[in-house]
Design a protein around this motif. Structure first.
Motif, short mmCIF file in Angstrom:
data_model
loop_
_atom_site.label_atom_id
_atom_site.label_comp_id
_atom_site.label_asym_id
_atom_site.label_seq_id
_atom_site.Cartn_x
_atom_site.Cartn_y
_atom_site.Cartn_z
N ARG A 125 -52.34 32.19 -32.36
CA ARG A 125 -51.66 33.39 -31.86
C ARG A 125 -52.62 34.57 -31.81
O ARG A 125 -52.59 35.37 -30.88
CB ARG A 125 -50.46 33.72 -32.76
N GLY A 126 -53.45 34.69 -32.84
CA GLY A 126 -54.52 35.68 -32.85
C GLY A 126 -54.12 37.11 -33.07
O GLY A 126 -54.92 38.02 -32.85
N ALA A 127 -52.89 37.36 -33.52
CA ALA A 127 -52.45 38.74 -33.75
C ALA A 127 -52.60 39.12 -35.22
O ALA A 127 -52.47 38.28 -36.11
CB ALA A 127 -51.00 38.90 -33.33
N ALA A 161 -58.16 34.75 -43.70
CA ALA A 161 -57.16 35.55 -42.99
C ALA A 161 -57.49 37.04 -43.06
O ALA A 161 -57.37 37.77 -42.07
CB ALA A 161 -55.77 35.28 -43.57
N TRP A 162 -57.94 37.49 -44.23
CA TRP A 162 -58.35 38.90 -44.37
C TRP A 162 -59.53 39.20 -43.47
O TRP A 162 -59.59 40.27 -42.83
CB TRP A 162 -58.70 39.21 -45.82
N GLN A 163 -60.48 38.29 -43.38
CA GLN A 163 -61.63 38.50 -42.50
C GLN A 163 -61.19 38.65 -41.05
O GLN A 163 -61.75 39.47 -40.30
CB GLN A 163 -62.63 37.33 -42.63
N ARG A 164 -60.22 37.87 -40.65
CA ARG A 164 -59.68 37.99 -39.29
C ARG A 164 -59.05 39.36 -39.07
O ARG A 164 -59.23 39.99 -38.02
CB ARG A 164 -58.63 36.91 -39.06
N ILE A 165 -58.31 39.83 -40.08
CA ILE A 165 -57.67 41.15 -39.99
C ILE A 165 -58.73 42.24 -39.88
O ILE A 165 -58.62 43.15 -39.05
CB ILE A 165 -56.77 41.38 -41.21
N TYR A 166 -59.74 42.16 -40.75
CA TYR A 166 -60.81 43.16 -40.71
C TYR A 166 -61.45 43.20 -39.32
O TYR A 166 -61.69 44.28 -38.76
CB TYR A 166 -61.89 42.84 -41.74
N LEU A 200 -53.17 24.84 -44.14
CA LEU A 200 -54.07 24.66 -43.00
C LEU A 200 -53.33 24.77 -41.68
O LEU A 200 -53.78 25.49 -40.77
CB LEU A 200 -54.77 23.30 -43.10
N LEU A 201 -52.21 24.08 -41.55
CA LEU A 201 -51.47 24.12 -40.29
C LEU A 201 -50.94 25.52 -39.98
O LEU A 201 -50.99 25.98 -38.84
CB LEU A 201 -50.31 23.12 -40.33
N SER A 202 -50.46 26.21 -41.01
CA SER A 202 -49.96 27.58 -40.80
C SER A 202 -51.09 28.52 -40.40
O SER A 202 -50.91 29.40 -39.55
CB SER A 202 -49.28 28.09 -42.08
N TYR A 203 -52.25 28.33 -41.00
CA TYR A 203 -53.41 29.17 -40.65
C TYR A 203 -53.85 28.90 -39.22
O TYR A 203 -54.17 29.83 -38.47
CB TYR A 203 -54.57 28.90 -41.62
N GLN A 204 -53.87 27.65 -38.84
CA GLN A 204 -54.24 27.30 -37.47
C GLN A 204 -53.28 27.91 -36.46
O GLN A 204 -53.70 28.35 -35.38
CB GLN A 204 -54.29 25.78 -37.31
N MET A 205 -52.00 27.98 -36.81
CA MET A 205 -51.02 28.61 -35.93
C MET A 205 -51.30 30.11 -35.81
O MET A 205 -51.20 30.69 -34.72
CB MET A 205 -49.61 28.38 -36.47
#
Length: 232
Positions: free
Chosen positions: A122-124, A144-149, A113-118
């Motif tokens: 950052r949003g890259a 995370a994949w949804q964010r990438i897409y 969770l903490l790593s995902y929030q980081m």
């Protein structure tokens, strides 16, 4: 026996942990009384209920029947401390130093969770890709994949180019933007066929995109262009 009686009295009148430890260290641990002594010691250190008290018991009475319970309780306290701190360092330190503890899966959830929030902060795109690579077992991998897409498709939409849409689909076959990408590809390809305005351009469109909603329109235009070329 006198030893049992003295042990019981001493156990009742002990005021602090240090005094009890000193008393224990001075007692002659005879085979006949060891089990009683160990049980009394465990009760005391369990009542103290600190990581240090459990660790001392484990060190002083190695192999005691109460050792698994003492270790379990000590590790539980360590996890609760890590949870209270709620930092990557705290969770990772707990996992690395106590890999067999019952709360290790919970500690991993904290890491995930903490790593995902980081990564979100950052949003890259590279941050999300790194997250997936480092934590393939995380339940947040799909997010995370949804964010990438989403990040890549927003870039592609700004370019609005057939090749860019096709590259997105090729790079991310599970993208949730497939339908939108195909709709835009069909639109752009139909516009291109109309700009070229030859039987070949319309025929190419129909062959490459047979399921496109513009197929009937393109076929009708193609027919008119063919007849026009014959009449002219």
């Amino acid at each position: 026996s006198i030893l049992l009686h003295r042990t019981g009295e001493s156990d009742r009148r002990i005021a602090g942990e240090d005094e009890f430890r000193e008393y224990i260290s001075l007692l002659p641990i005879l085979p006949a009384y060891r089990d009683t002594l160990v049980e009394l010691a465990y009760r005391f250190y369990d009542k103290v209920g600190t990581v240090e008290s459990y660790d001392y018991f484990l060190k002083r009475f190695k192999g005691a029947p109460q050792s698994p319970a003492a270790l379990r309780k000590a590790n539980r306290l360590r996890y609760l401390k890590a949870e209270e701190q709620n930092t990557l360092f705290a969770y990772r330190d707990f996992i690395e130093n106590h890999p067999d503890a019952e709360d290790v899966p919970k500690a991993w959830q904290g890491v995930y969770l903490l790593s995902y929030q980081m990564a979100v902060k950052r949003g890259a795109m590279d941050d999300f890709k790194r997250y997936i690579s480092e934590y393939p077992s995380s339940p947040l991998v799909d997010s995370a994949w949804q964010r990438i897409y989403g990040l890549d498709f927003r870039r592609v939409e700004m370019l609005d180019d057939i090749i860019e849409y096709e590259t997105h689909l090729s790079n991310y076959p599970k993208t949730t933007y497939r339908n939108v990408a195909m709709r835009n590809i069909h639109r752009l390809a139909a516009e291109k066929a109309k700009r070229v305005n030859t039987p070949e351009s319309y025929r190419y469109f129909r062959k490459k995109y047979p399921d496109a909603p513009q197929v009937k329109e393109i076929a009708a235009i193609e027919e008119r262009v063919v007849w026009h070329s014959i009449l002219v």
